[in-house]
Write a protein that holds these residues in place. Structure first.
Motif, mmCIF file in Angstrom:
data_model
loop_
_atom_site.group_PDB
_atom_site.id
_atom_site.type_symbol
_atom_site.label_atom_id
_atom_site.label_comp_id
_atom_site.label_asym_id
_atom_site.label_seq_id
_atom_site.Cartn_x
_atom_site.Cartn_y
_atom_site.Cartn_z
ATOM 1 N N GLU A 123 -4.568 -2.267 6.435
ATOM 2 C CA GLU A 123 -3.630 -1.383 7.026
ATOM 3 C C GLU A 123 -3.304 -0.444 7.011
ATOM 4 O O GLU A 123 -4.520 0.795 6.514
ATOM 5 N N VAL A 166 -0.615 2.640 7.907
ATOM 6 C CA VAL A 166 0.640 2.915 8.488
ATOM 7 C C VAL A 166 0.906 4.651 8.537
ATOM 8 O O VAL A 166 0.630 4.433 7.167
ATOM 9 N N TYR A 217 -3.351 1.593 13.958
ATOM 10 C CA TYR A 217 -2.484 1.970 13.283
ATOM 11 C C TYR A 217 -1.037 1.450 13.327
ATOM 12 O O TYR A 217 -1.288 0.934 15.129
ATOM 13 N N LYS A 218 0.116 1.054 12.499
ATOM 14 C CA LYS A 218 1.202 1.094 13.027
ATOM 15 C C LYS A 218 2.129 2.198 12.832
ATOM 16 O O LYS A 218 2.042 3.008 11.507
ATOM 17 N N ILE A 253 6.087 1.020 4.071
ATOM 18 C CA ILE A 253 5.115 1.404 4.085
ATOM 19 C C ILE A 253 5.666 0.294 2.576
ATOM 20 O O ILE A 253 4.761 -0.484 2.507
ATOM 21 N N GLN A 263 6.525 -2.550 2.774
ATOM 22 C CA GLN A 263 6.748 -3.693 3.216
ATOM 23 C C GLN A 263 5.355 -4.420 3.875
ATOM 24 O O GLN A 263 4.668 -5.146 3.974
ATOM 25 N N ALA A 264 4.095 -3.015 4.245
ATOM 26 C CA ALA A 264 3.277 -2.690 4.442
ATOM 27 C C ALA A 264 2.249 -3.516 3.089
ATOM 28 O O ALA A 264 0.957 -3.508 3.389
#
Length: 363
Positions: free
Chosen positions: A49, A51, A76-77, A90, A92-93
């Motif tokens: 991940e 983010v 990226y998100k 964050i 949730q990731a």
């Protein structure tokens, strides 16, 4: 080195440290790993991940800067919203059972409390100092070019202003004019609050420029730096207005030699405390070490003070590619002080000066 290369190195360091991810809250590291230059952001990086979060003020800027840094949408998100929205994204990731690093020096207690509420004990938060900052120590070619440009701007500014070092000019006016000259030459802002200290004020290492006007025979310490593309310079020169006294000459020459000796030991693999110990031993032989009241230097980059701090007890090795200051000083309270500072690039077999203004001191 590309931004993706930097992120890959950080992911490797996360794995080596038996961690599953890191949350970055310090803006210099966020800029280093993403290219974002705004004043508010949080970044989460794990093996899978990336983010990046900020608030609505920076919605357009962050997209532009991440793209300019070479990051594409699939890398990226991006989350735009309130602090609560950002922390929720964050959390949730973060994978269940993950070990997540936070730098206690840059993360607020309030941030940690909100994060823990969202995580609801699904992950372990661990204090980990300087994990991202340590990777910033060795500079790549682009970073070195920016540091050199910042140093050149400062060098040229002082060269243009040297004629104003004369009796009757105030510390405050000289500092203001030096800052203005750096701006005209391309500096976005001073690296720090410029220090101009004369006479007895020069015995205070971090004196603030005052309304005091230069007098004949004054020692004048000028400590300043420019900022170019986020990278800083740092240099100090000490001058005397007119003919120096015997004591002034002794202290200036001792400080100059202490710096030369310290620079001579700087190279890859040498303990970071060696330059300080070398300078201090020389000053001690002259009975002056008691007046040397601070570590001899520090790293410079996206922050004016970065790792490593070159205090005598620092045994960690210097790294090729990092830029550090060498700045011995002798401060005799009630009389005067002397500091001479330069930035040097650590190399395998020695070091190279980055600051270039000469050390002529009688004006």
């Amino acid at each position: 080195m590309t931004m993706n290369d930097r992120i890959l190195r950080l992911r490797g360091r996360i794995s080596e440290s038996a961690l599953d991810g890191i949350i970055l809250t310090d803006l210099p590291s966020i800029r280093y790993f993403t290219g974002f230059t705004g004043s508010s952001a949080t970044v989460f990086i794990s093996a899978e991940e990336l983010v990046v979060t900020t608030d609505g003020r920076y919605e357009t800027q962050i997209r532009v800067e991440l793209t300019a840094a070479g990051l594409v949408n699939s890398d990226y998100k991006l989350v735009i919203g309130s602090i609560s929205d950002q922390i929720k994204a964050i959390s949730q990731a973060v994978a269940k059972g993950a070990r997540i690093a936070l730098d206690p020096n840059s993360t607020t207690w309030g941030f940690v409390n909100i994060l823990q509420e969202f995580l609801s004990q699904k992950a372990e938060l661990l204090p980990q100092e300087n994990l991202g900052a340590q990777l910033r120590r060795s500079k790549d070619k682009a970073e070195l070019a920016q540091l050199q440009m910042a140093a050149q701007i400062a060098d040229e500014a002082l060269k243009r202003l040297i004629g104003q070092l004369k009796v009757g000019v105030s510390e405050r006016d000289f500092a203001h004019n030096l800052d203005e000259e750096m701006y005209l030459l391309g500096s976005s802002e001073p690296s720090f609050a410029t220090i101009v200290a004369s006479g007895e004020n020069s015995a205070m290492p971090h004196a603030h420029p005052s309304s005091r006007r230069f007098k004949a025979g004054d020692m004048v310490v000028v400590d300043f730096g420019a900022t170019y593309e986020g990278y800083h310079s740092d240099m100090t020169r000490t001058f005397v207005l007119g003919e120096p006294t015997e004591e002034q000459t002794k202290v200036y020459m001792a400080t100059k030699e202490a710096q030369a000796l310290a620079i001579s030991v700087v190279k890859e693999g040498v303990p970071a405390g060696s330059p300080d110990n070398t300078a201090r031993e020389y000053l001690d032989s002259l009975g002056l070490s008691e007046y040397f009241s601070h570590p001899i230097g520090h790293g410079v980059g996206l922050e004016i003070h970065e790792s490593p701090i070159l205090h005598g007890s620092n045994l960690s090795p210097l790294i090729s590619g990092e830029v550090v200051t060498i700045e011995p000083g002798v401060y005799i309270e009630g009389k005067f002080g002397v500091r001479i500072e330069d930035m040097v690039l650590v190399e395998k077999d020695g070091c190279t000066l980055i600051t270039a203004f000469d050390q002529s001191w009688i004006v």
